[in-house]
Scaffold this motif. Structure first.
Motif, short mmCIF file in Angstrom:
data_model
loop_
_atom_site.label_atom_id
_atom_site.label_comp_id
_atom_site.label_asym_id
_atom_site.label_seq_id
_atom_site.Cartn_x
_atom_site.Cartn_y
_atom_site.Cartn_z
N ASP A 139 0.73 -1.16 0.10
CA ASP A 139 -0.12 0.08 0.04
C ASP A 139 0.91 1.29 -0.10
O ASP A 139 0.72 2.25 -0.45
N LEU A 140 2.10 1.20 0.75
CA LEU A 140 2.84 2.30 0.76
C LEU A 140 3.64 2.42 -0.58
O LEU A 140 3.85 3.59 -0.95
N LYS A 141 3.90 1.25 -1.05
CA LYS A 141 4.79 1.36 -2.36
C LYS A 141 3.98 1.77 -3.26
O LYS A 141 4.58 2.45 -4.32
N ALA A 142 2.80 1.59 -3.56
CA ALA A 142 1.90 1.83 -4.58
C ALA A 142 1.95 3.43 -4.75
O ALA A 142 2.25 3.79 -6.27
N PRO A 143 1.55 4.29 -3.90
CA PRO A 143 1.65 5.67 -4.25
C PRO A 143 2.85 6.05 -4.67
O PRO A 143 3.39 7.18 -5.29
N LEU A 144 3.90 5.56 -3.82
CA LEU A 144 5.54 6.05 -4.39
C LEU A 144 5.76 5.58 -5.66
O LEU A 144 6.46 6.43 -6.47
N VAL A 145 5.29 4.52 -6.20
CA VAL A 145 5.49 4.15 -7.55
C VAL A 145 4.61 5.03 -8.63
O VAL A 145 5.38 5.63 -9.70
N THR A 146 3.59 5.30 -8.30
CA THR A 146 2.63 6.26 -9.00
C THR A 146 3.37 7.61 -9.16
O THR A 146 3.42 8.15 -10.11
N SER A 147 3.93 8.10 -7.97
CA SER A 147 4.33 9.54 -7.90
C SER A 147 5.50 9.59 -8.79
O SER A 147 5.82 10.38 -9.63
N SER A 192 -0.73 15.42 -14.59
CA SER A 192 0.34 14.51 -14.08
C SER A 192 0.58 14.86 -12.48
O SER A 192 0.75 14.33 -11.70
N LEU A 193 0.51 16.38 -12.31
CA LEU A 193 0.50 17.10 -11.02
C LEU A 193 -0.74 16.52 -10.19
O LEU A 193 -0.42 16.33 -9.01
N GLU A 194 -1.76 16.56 -10.61
CA GLU A 194 -3.09 16.07 -9.85
C GLU A 194 -2.75 14.76 -9.45
O GLU A 194 -3.26 14.17 -8.29
N ARG A 195 -2.22 13.81 -10.16
CA ARG A 195 -2.13 12.42 -9.79
C ARG A 195 -0.92 12.09 -8.76
O ARG A 195 -1.21 11.32 -8.01
N VAL A 196 0.11 13.03 -9.19
CA VAL A 196 1.18 12.76 -7.97
C VAL A 196 0.46 13.38 -6.58
O VAL A 196 0.81 12.83 -5.44
N LYS A 253 -2.92 10.04 -0.47
CA LYS A 253 -2.93 8.34 0.00
C LYS A 253 -2.18 7.98 0.81
O LYS A 253 -2.19 7.51 1.86
N MET A 254 -0.76 8.24 0.51
CA MET A 254 0.27 7.88 1.33
C MET A 254 0.36 8.62 2.75
O MET A 254 0.65 7.83 3.53
N HIS A 255 -0.07 9.87 2.62
CA HIS A 255 -0.02 10.60 3.92
C HIS A 255 -1.20 10.03 4.84
O HIS A 255 -0.87 9.89 6.08
N GLU A 256 -2.25 9.80 4.39
CA GLU A 256 -3.58 9.42 4.94
C GLU A 256 -3.11 8.05 5.81
O GLU A 256 -3.35 7.66 6.73
N LEU A 257 -2.36 6.95 5.05
CA LEU A 257 -2.07 5.83 5.50
C LEU A 257 -0.93 6.02 6.65
O LEU A 257 -1.21 5.11 7.63
N ILE A 258 0.02 6.77 6.36
CA ILE A 258 1.06 7.08 7.63
C ILE A 258 0.41 7.56 8.59
O ILE A 258 0.74 7.05 9.93
#
Length: 387
Positions: free
Chosen positions: A168-176, A198-202, A208-213
């Protein structure tokens, strides 16, 4: 012949009682309960620890039947066991693999461990029984079993945590990372219109990563939080939550209905706010799917507890998921926002308050998330203690 035996048994018992006086000082110093019984089950001698263990005055057990110390429901069988022992006497531990109980003078029962030792004398055959109260051992065994279960649960959660960190944490990192590459390419090629997408997707991936952390940090704090216990008016507490969530309630066209007569409970106001806020937000995410929606606070009372429910009119939750949704990182709808941590936090906080959380639901008739508040709560210790 039987008539001839009776006087000899009596004389043997009398002789034994006379000889046993020599050992009273010794046996009274033994920390375990000691008792001597003849073939008829008559108690000929017992030490002070035995009398104390079963709640009898000094000398009160002498001459009594051994079965007075045995629970009523097993007395008839016990006579047969005693007869069998004297027929084939040997050193042994009674009840291997079974729970043995003794009954005290006041009728209460205690778990015991009993060792038997045959005693052959010129006056006849007797049995010496050593009796140990294992109440504390039973409590310790139960504590160890609970601790083992907790460790197993922690291990499971750790496995889930590792999976989440790696997935789950890796996924947004890969997307970014991917869209940062696209940003670089768009900048170099002068495709400025594509930069916004692209900026909106980043930004979405980072959110998402911030919410999970954030949720993981909140969860970690529940294992070492400090409870500041006070009397809490639940009607006032939930009304404050309603004010704080007004924009979200309006956006989802949802009415939060709060009774005016909710009970006053003992607990930590900050943590219970977190509990009810999580449940209301959960209802907004998963149940507020119609044009008009309601989330209602309901209640019922028993002799020992108050039960407070957060009821929605959403699609409901199938029975096979009722326990699963309280586990770490579990979500029924992965398309909805959220990390699957909120209900785990609810369950843990209620556990610290000596209560529990569960769900009742029959699709498609909504769901009610129940919280149990004991009227005399036993707050659980944590690393920082309870004030």
């Amino acid at each position: 012949m039987e008539a001839d035996k009776e006087p000899s048994v009596r004389s043997a018992n009398a002789a034994f009682k006379s000889d046993s006086n020599k050992f009273n000082i010794i046996v009274d110093s033994v920390p375990n309960g000691l008792i001597v019984v003849d073939q008829r089950g008559e108690i000929l001698m017992c030490n002070a620890e035995m009398e104390k263990l079963f709640g009898y005055d000094k000398g009160e057990l002498l001459g009594q039947s051994l079965e007075i110390l045995v629970p009523r429901e097993v007395r008839s069988n016990h006579v047969g066991h005693r007869t069998g022992f004297f027929a084939h006497p040997s050193k042994r531990q009674m009840g291997a693999g079974r729970d043995l109980r003794g009954i005290r003078k006041d009728g209460s029962e205690i778990p015991v461990e009993i060792g038997l030792n045959p005693l052959e004398t010129e006056q006849g055959n007797f049995v010496v029984a050593s009796v140990v109260d294992i109440t504390e051992r039973k409590k310790m065994d139960l504590m160890l079993l609970r601790a083992y279960d907790e460790v197993q649960q922690k291990n499971l959660e750790m496995e889930q945590f590792v999976y989440t960190v790696s997935h789950d944490l890796k996924a947004p990192l890969v997307t970014s990372s991917s869209y940062i590459s696209f940003l670089r390419e768009d900048l170099q090629a002068g495709r400025y219109n594509d930069l916004i997408d692209s900026l909106e997707r980043v930004e979405k991936a980072n959110k998402k990563m911030h919410e999970l952390i954030y949720d993981l940090l909140q969860l970690s704090r529940t294992s070492r939080m400090e409870l500041k216990v006070a009397s809490i008016n639940l009607t006032m507490l939930i009304n404050e939550i309603k004010k704080d969530l007004k924009d979200q309630l309006d956006d989802k066209k949802t009415d939060l209905i709060i009774p005016a007569d909710l009970p006053v409970v003992l607990g930590d106001a900050k943590r219970l706010t977190q509990v009810f806020e999580n449940l209301v937000i959960n209802g907004l995410k998963y149940a507020a799917v119609g044009e008009t929606n309601t989330i209602e606070i309901v209640q019922n009372e028993t002799e020992k507890e108050w039960n407070i429910g957060v009821k929605d009119n959403g699609p409901g939750i199938p029975p096979q998921y009722h326990k699963k949704i309280f586990a770490l990182f579990q979500r029924l709808d992965t398309q909805k926002e959220g990390t699957g941590v909120g209900l785990t936090i609810v369950s843990r906080i209620m556990g610290l308050h000596g209560g529990r959380a569960w769900v009742e639901s029959e699709p498609p008739h909504g769901a009610t998330f129940w919280l149990c508040f004991p009227k005399q709560p036993q707050f659980k210790e944590n690393r920082d203690g309870i004030h």
